[in-house]
Design a protein around this motif. Structure first.
Motif, PDB file in Angstrom:
ATOM      1  N   SER A   1       0.841  -1.197   0.000  1.00 30.06           N
ATOM      2  CA  SER A   1       0.000   0.000   0.000  1.00 30.06           C
ATOM      3  C   SER A   1       0.876   1.246   0.000  1.00 30.06           C
ATOM      4  O   SER A   1       2.072   1.169   0.310  1.00 30.06           O
ATOM      5  CB  SER A   1      -0.914   0.004   1.231  1.00 30.06           C
ATOM      6  N   PRO A   2       0.295   2.394  -0.351  1.00 35.02           N
ATOM      7  CA  PRO A   2       1.098   3.623  -0.374  1.00 35.02           C
ATOM      8  C   PRO A   2       1.788   3.886   0.956  1.00 35.02           C
ATOM      9  O   PRO A   2       1.198   3.704   2.025  1.00 35.02           O
ATOM     10  CB  PRO A   2       0.064   4.705  -0.688  1.00 35.02           C
ATOM     11  N   LYS A   3       3.044   4.292   0.892  1.00 36.73           N
ATOM     12  CA  LYS A   3       3.776   4.615   2.106  1.00 36.73           C
ATOM     13  C   LYS A   3       3.108   5.784   2.815  1.00 36.73           C
ATOM     14  O   LYS A   3       2.689   6.750   2.189  1.00 36.73           O
ATOM     15  CB  LYS A   3       5.222   4.975   1.776  1.00 36.73           C
TER      16      LYS A   3
ATOM     17  N   PRO B   1      -5.105  -2.121  -3.239  1.00 38.54           N
ATOM     18  CA  PRO B   1      -3.666  -2.202  -3.030  1.00 38.54           C
ATOM     19  C   PRO B   1      -3.013  -3.156  -4.018  1.00 38.54           C
ATOM     20  O   PRO B   1      -3.678  -3.994  -4.631  1.00 38.54           O
ATOM     21  CB  PRO B   1      -3.561  -2.734  -1.593  1.00 38.54           C
ATOM     22  N   THR B   2      -1.715  -3.009  -4.184  1.00 37.96           N
ATOM     23  CA  THR B   2      -0.949  -3.953  -5.004  1.00 37.96           C
ATOM     24  C   THR B   2      -0.984  -5.324  -4.337  1.00 37.96           C
ATOM     25  O   THR B   2      -0.682  -5.447  -3.143  1.00 37.96           O
ATOM     26  CB  THR B   2       0.502  -3.467  -5.134  1.00 37.96           C
ATOM     27  N   SER B   3      -1.382  -6.350  -5.079  1.00 33.90           N
ATOM     28  CA  SER B   3      -1.408  -7.708  -4.534  1.00 33.90           C
ATOM     29  C   SER B   3      -0.167  -8.458  -4.996  1.00 33.90           C
ATOM     30  O   SER B   3       0.286  -8.305  -6.129  1.00 33.90           O
ATOM     31  CB  SER B   3      -2.665  -8.458  -4.966  1.00 33.90           C
ATOM     32  N   VAL B   4       0.383  -9.259  -4.081  1.00 39.25           N
ATOM     33  CA  VAL B   4       1.594 -10.029  -4.357  1.00 39.25           C
ATOM     34  C   VAL B   4       1.332 -11.483  -4.011  1.00 39.25           C
ATOM     35  O   VAL B   4       0.826 -11.790  -2.919  1.00 39.25           O
ATOM     36  CB  VAL B   4       2.797  -9.514  -3.545  1.00 39.25           C
TER      37      VAL B   4
ATOM     38  N   GLY C   1      -1.921   1.817  -8.852  1.00 39.61           N
ATOM     39  CA  GLY C   1      -1.889   3.054  -8.092  1.00 39.61           C
ATOM     40  C   GLY C   1      -0.633   3.876  -8.236  1.00 39.61           C
ATOM     41  O   GLY C   1      -0.382   4.775  -7.421  1.00 39.61           O
ATOM     42  N   LEU C   2       0.180   3.629  -9.283  1.00 42.04           N
ATOM     43  CA  LEU C   2       1.409   4.392  -9.492  1.00 42.04           C
ATOM     44  C   LEU C   2       1.217   5.399 -10.631  1.00 42.04           C
ATOM     45  O   LEU C   2       0.191   5.413 -11.307  1.00 42.04           O
ATOM     46  CB  LEU C   2       2.570   3.453  -9.797  1.00 42.04           C
ATOM     47  N   GLN C   3       2.229   6.208 -10.842  1.00 43.56           N
ATOM     48  CA  GLN C   3       2.188   7.165 -11.938  1.00 43.56           C
ATOM     49  C   GLN C   3       2.340   6.433 -13.270  1.00 43.56           C
ATOM     50  O   GLN C   3       3.114   5.473 -13.377  1.00 43.56           O
ATOM     51  CB  GLN C   3       3.301   8.206 -11.783  1.00 43.56           C
ATOM     52  N   PRO C   4       1.636   6.854 -14.300  1.00 46.64           N
ATOM     53  CA  PRO C   4       1.728   6.166 -15.596  1.00 46.64           C
ATOM     54  C   PRO C   4       3.073   6.389 -16.276  1.00 46.64           C
ATOM     55  O   PRO C   4       3.691   7.447 -16.132  1.00 46.64           O
ATOM     56  CB  PRO C   4       0.586   6.776 -16.411  1.00 46.64           C
TER      57      PRO C   4
ATOM     58  N   GLY D   1      -0.977   3.343 -15.068  1.00 46.65           N
ATOM     59  CA  GLY D   1      -0.242   3.341 -13.808  1.00 46.65           C
ATOM     60  C   GLY D   1      -0.156   1.981 -13.148  1.00 46.65           C
ATOM     61  O   GLY D   1      -0.031   1.877 -11.922  1.00 46.65           O
ATOM     62  N   SER D   2      -0.197   0.928 -13.957  1.00 52.22           N
ATOM     63  CA  SER D   2      -0.204  -0.444 -13.451  1.00 52.22           C
ATOM     64  C   SER D   2       0.883  -1.272 -14.132  1.00 52.22           C
ATOM     65  O   SER D   2       1.482  -0.842 -15.122  1.00 52.22           O
ATOM     66  CB  SER D   2      -1.568  -1.098 -13.706  1.00 52.22           C
ATOM     67  N   ALA D   3       1.120  -2.465 -13.609  1.00 53.18           N
ATOM     68  CA  ALA D   3       2.085  -3.392 -14.210  1.00 53.18           C
ATOM     69  C   ALA D   3       1.940  -4.747 -13.548  1.00 53.18           C
ATOM     70  O   ALA D   3       1.483  -4.862 -12.406  1.00 53.18           O
ATOM     71  CB  ALA D   3       3.512  -2.882 -14.051  1.00 53.18           C
ATOM     72  N   ILE D   4       2.314  -5.787 -14.290  1.00 58.05           N
ATOM     73  CA  ILE D   4       2.469  -7.130 -13.727  1.00 58.05           C
ATOM     74  C   ILE D   4       3.969  -7.388 -13.643  1.00 58.05           C
ATOM     75  O   ILE D   4       4.672  -7.330 -14.657  1.00 58.05           O
ATOM     76  CB  ILE D   4       1.787  -8.208 -14.580  1.00 58.05           C
ATOM     77  N   VAL D   5       4.473  -7.661 -12.437  1.00 53.56           N
ATOM     78  CA  VAL D   5       5.909  -7.770 -12.198  1.00 53.56           C
ATOM     79  C   VAL D   5       6.221  -9.148 -11.625  1.00 53.56           C
ATOM     80  O   VAL D   5       5.531  -9.614 -10.703  1.00 53.56           O
ATOM     81  CB  VAL D   5       6.386  -6.676 -11.219  1.00 53.56           C
ATOM     82  N   ASN D   6       7.252  -9.791 -12.158  1.00 56.03           N
ATOM     83  CA  ASN D   6       7.641 -11.123 -11.710  1.00 56.03           C
ATOM     84  C   ASN D   6       9.084 -11.164 -11.237  1.00 56.03           C
ATOM     85  O   ASN D   6       9.930 -10.407 -11.715  1.00 56.03           O
ATOM     86  CB  ASN D   6       7.457 -12.147 -12.835  1.00 56.03           C
TER      87      ASN D   6
END
Length: 484
Positions: free
Chosen positions: A376-378, A387-390, A407-410, A440-445
């Motif tokens: 979640s945002p600091k 929130p970002t799910s991991v 929830g991030l900047q594009p 403002g999103s991404a899938i990160v591995n």
């Protein structure tokens, strides 16, 4: 014979006497409904356990998985057997064959739905994405997303018979219910191609508002085609018949994944999975009004209706589960644990002639093991966004980490990292650099023994997942930290 038995036999005869798709996509509206029965199966292609899960929709019970490959790190060595990154899925008009695409091993695996046995594996071009049978069952079209063509496979010989050249990166194809047209969206170019099935010729091009389309579907009425744009969080609709004009563009939300339809007594409705908000949004197809928003769980991906339109099934990529939605109430009525990171799913009526047959199915095993976190945002800022799910998918001693970042900047560079302290301060160990999409999103591995480090019970070298600005060589300030 009592009335209950008469009704049951009538329903069974209706269900088994037709190979139609029950008025539900991808079939025609004229086809009869097929009541949910123990003969039906819900399949999910699971990317990190390399399995296909098999679920009975009557009691929403997982029956087992078809194991197509091993988990990592076996795949880090030369791969001679088994499949990697099980991802796409389609099925034959007679509901007897499942076609499963594995991105990492460049393959289409054909599975007998009656026995759950692999009939054949066909190896094709780089990074195929989705496969589907033509409505007459005479061809299987596979989008080869790592190249620039559709591989057309003969389902009798399982051999590639020809190729349809497209712009680079074809994402998925689906067909008009009458079998006249194939619709091919692109994941690399802002163009959807309409192809004549009879002669494999491109007859029209439809402009996509962005280059990245992962999924496309045609209404059972045969009048509309809907496709999703994952990078900008939109869904577009065009006329399924000449001149194939664009009709509507809908802002659906970050990480818009898949779309499919359910036809009910109230009309035809589009169900769109929104991975960035963990919701399914429901739209009428006549006036495009939104009629429901359904919270379903972390990172909804694939979606498919039952044969009678009474349910919609959704694969939850970061929850290792299927969510079953009652289309009358648009409420989740069941949550079924399945394998790791489900991608495409398919509801296949009458897939199992013997509903008690469990041959060639295995238990979940390691495929059922995962840990889940949120970022979640600091500072605890509340912006109303999910929130970002991991997810940490167990692969033996290591895990595959997948973060559904929102929830991030594009179009900015960020770093997923391990921080020394809970508030994101101290030394940082970068795991992966990434750039957000226009939403403002991404899938990160990432891969590693991460669970052992971030687990609250870790006895030594405990670290905390964070997202920072910058690049792996020069991470900046944390902007999201682990939620507690």
């Amino acid at each position: 014979m009592n009335s209950c038995k008469t009704f049951f036999l009538a329903a069974t005869m209706l269900a088994t006497g037709s190979a139609a798709w029950a008025g539900q996509a991808p079939g025609a509206l004229s086809a009869p409904d097929i009541p949910i029965s123990h003969h039906d199966r819900v399949y999910a292609a699971e990317q990190f356990s390399n399995t296909v899960s098999v679920t009975d929709p009557v009691d929403n019970k997982l029956l087992g998985v078809i194991r197509l490959g091993d988990p990592q790190p076996v795949n880090f060595t030369p791969l001679y057997k088994g499949q990697v990154l099980v991802h796409g899925m389609g099925y034959s008009p007679d509901h007897r064959t499942l076609a499963v695409v594995s991105i990492g091993s460049n393959s289409v695996t054909f599975i007998d739905t009656a026995t759950n046995a692999v009939k054949h594996t066909t190896y094709i071009g780089r990074s195929p994405h989705e496969a589907f049978f033509t409505p007459d069952g005479k061809e299987v079209w596979v989008t080869v997303r790592g190249e620039n063509y559709i591989s057309v496979i003969d389902p009798q010989t399982f051999e590639e018979k020809t190729r349809i050249v497209t712009p680079a990166g074809p994402g998925m194809q689906i067909f008009s219910p009458d079998g006249k047209y194939g619709y091919i969206c692109s994941s690399f170019n802002p163009e959807t191609d309409v192809v004549s099935v009879a002669d494999h010729k491109i007859v029209a091009k439809v402009k996509q508002e962005s280059p990245f389309c992962p999924n496309i579907a045609a209404t059972p009425e045969g009048d509309q085609v809907w496709f999703t744009l994952k990078d900008i969080g939109k869904t577009q609709v065009f006329d399924a018949k000449p001149p194939f004009n664009l009709i509507k563009t809908i802002d659906t939300g970050p990480i818009t994944n898949h779309v499919n339809f359910a036809h009910t007594a109230k009309g035809t409705f589009a169900y769109v999975t929104i991975g960035g908000t963990n919701e399914v949004k429901v739209f009428r197809t006549d006036d495009f009004s939104q009629v429901a928003t359904i919270p379903v769980g972390n990172l909804p991906h694939g979606v498919w209706p039952s044969g009678d339109g009474t349910r919609i099934y959704v694969g939850l990529e970061n929850a290792d589960a299927l969510a079953a939605i009652d289309t009358a109430t648009n409420k989740v009525i069941a949550n079924i644990p399945i394998g790791q990171a489900p991608q495409a799913i398919a509801y296949v009526p009458n897939a199992a002639p013997n509903p008690d047959d469990r041959q060639n199915l295995q238990g979940l095993g390691v495929a059922g093991q995962a840990a889940h976190l949120t970022l979640s945002p600091k500072g605890g800022a509340k912006d109303g966004k999910a929130p970002t799910s991991v997810s940490l998918f167990d692969q033996g001693l290591i895990q595959v980490l997948q973060a559904s970042v929102t929830g991030l900047q594009p179009k900015q560079k960020y770093v997923l990292a391990l921080a020394e302290h809970e508030d994101g301060s101290g030394s940082l160990q970068p795991l992966a650099g990434f750039m957000t999409n226009p939403a403002g999103s991404a899938i990160v591995n990432a891969v590693g023994p991460i669970r052992q480090i971030v687990d609250p019970s870790a006895k030594a070298a405990k670290r905390y997942l964070v997202i920072t600005t910058g690049e792996p060589t020069m991470p900046g300030e944390p902007v999201q930290i682990e939620s507690r």
